[in-house]
Design a protein around this motif. Structure first.
Motif, PDB file in Angstrom:
ATOM      1  N   LYS A   6       1.595  -3.928  -0.411  1.00 24.96           N
ATOM      2  CA  LYS A   6       1.244  -4.610   0.836  1.00 24.96           C
ATOM      3  C   LYS A   6       1.666  -6.075   0.830  1.00 24.96           C
ATOM      4  CE  LYS A   6      -2.676  -1.769   2.307  1.00 24.96           C
ATOM      5  NZ  LYS A   6      -4.130  -1.739   2.600  1.00 24.96           N
ATOM      6  N   GLN A  22      -0.556   0.297  -4.045  1.00 18.36           N
ATOM      7  CA  GLN A  22      -0.185  -0.320  -2.781  1.00 18.36           C
ATOM      8  C   GLN A  22      -0.874  -1.654  -2.572  1.00 18.36           C
ATOM      9  OE1 GLN A  22      -1.239   1.953   0.708  1.00 18.36           O
ATOM     10  NE2 GLN A  22       0.329   1.006   1.967  1.00 18.36           N
ATOM     11  N   ASP A  23      -2.085  -1.796  -3.084  1.00 21.20           N
ATOM     12  CA  ASP A  23      -2.820  -3.046  -2.895  1.00 21.20           C
ATOM     13  C   ASP A  23      -2.461  -4.108  -3.939  1.00 21.20           C
ATOM     14  OD1 ASP A  23      -3.960  -2.047  -5.162  1.00 21.20           O
ATOM     15  OD2 ASP A  23      -6.005  -1.959  -4.397  1.00 21.20           O
TER      16      ASP A  23
END
Length: 255
Positions: free
Chosen positions: A214, A250-251
């Motif tokens: 992200k 993803q984070d």
């Protein structure tokens, strides 16, 4: 008489002296080329970096690509596919012939070499879907350090959708069935082949996008000036390709 001769010699010498001065005062026919400014050199390095990244991370072909890599786009693709296949082939190192390994799916044999090639194509395809921005370029002599902000693939999540897709792709056949039908004793290798086969189908044939982090992260690489361009050798090209993935979720965490 002697005075007359002496005056003649002085006059002639004066003429030659004036001619020499006149000739020396003329500008040289071979003008020295001015060196490009530091700003111009830096701009060239930035342009060359963008040409490289446009191809490796977005699949965009430029007429300048060969000036930056000394290879055509097809040549770079072939080189990268070969490197990716070689990396996967290491798991077959203990076997004299990797095609002793195969999967049987719906009655068809899928040999290791074909599975690995399809995986490599899908891997490269996904790498060419990244966003990036060249933040800065530091030129030192013939070297230019390129600093980039980009959003790579979150490799710790890359395999997650593959497991979910197993039922959809193969009708729910489990690993034990694959192993039994394929008649291979090396269970670890067969499990690896199953993962690679699923990867090739999911990210290649079905064309799903791999999950990116992200928050953009930073990376850097070095180009070397040759002639008027800053170039990337094969080591740099392969490293930038490998950097298309980072060990993260993803984070942006790597728990």
């Amino acid at each position: 008489m002697k005075k007359t001769v002496l005056k003649g010699i002085v006059v002639v010498a004066g003429i030659f002296l004036l001619a020499g001065c006149s000739k020396g005062s003329q500008p040289s026919e071979k003008a020295v080329k001015a060196e490009p400014s530091a700003q111009t050199v830096k701009k060239q390095a930035e342009d060359d970096a963008n040409v490289l990244l446009d191809f490796l991370y977005q699949g965009k072909k430029s007429s300048q690509l060969e000036n930056v890599t000394n290879q055509s786009s097809e040549g770079i693709t072939s080189f990268l596919l070969t490197k990716l296949v070689e990396k996967q082939d290491q798991m077959f190192a203990s076997n004299q012939n990797k095609d002793d390994y195969y999967l049987v799916i719906d009655g068809s044999n899928y040999y290791a070499s074909d599975i690995v090639k399809d995986y490599a194509k899908a891997y490269l395809k996904q790498a060419q879907r990244l966003s990036f921005k060249v933040k800065s370029v530091d030129v030192n002599g013939d070297d230019a350090k390129v600093n980039v902000s980009y959003s790579p693939i979150a490799s710790l999540e890359e395999a997650n959708p593959i497991g979910t897709a197993r039922t959809k792709l193969f009708g729910g056949i489990d690993e034990d069935t694959f192993i039994r039908q394929s008649q291979n004793k090396d269970i670890k290798t067969i499990k690896s082949l199953i993962t690679l086969k699923l990867y090739g189908i999911y990210y290649g044939d079905l064309d799903y996008d791999a999950v990116k982090v992200k928050n953009p992260v930073d990376m850097s690489f070095t180009l070397t000036k040759k002639g008027t361009h800053f170039m990337a050798n094969e080591d740099v090209i392969y490293q930038v390709m490998k950097d298309s993935r980072i060990k993260s979720y993803q984070d942006n965490t790597a728990k």
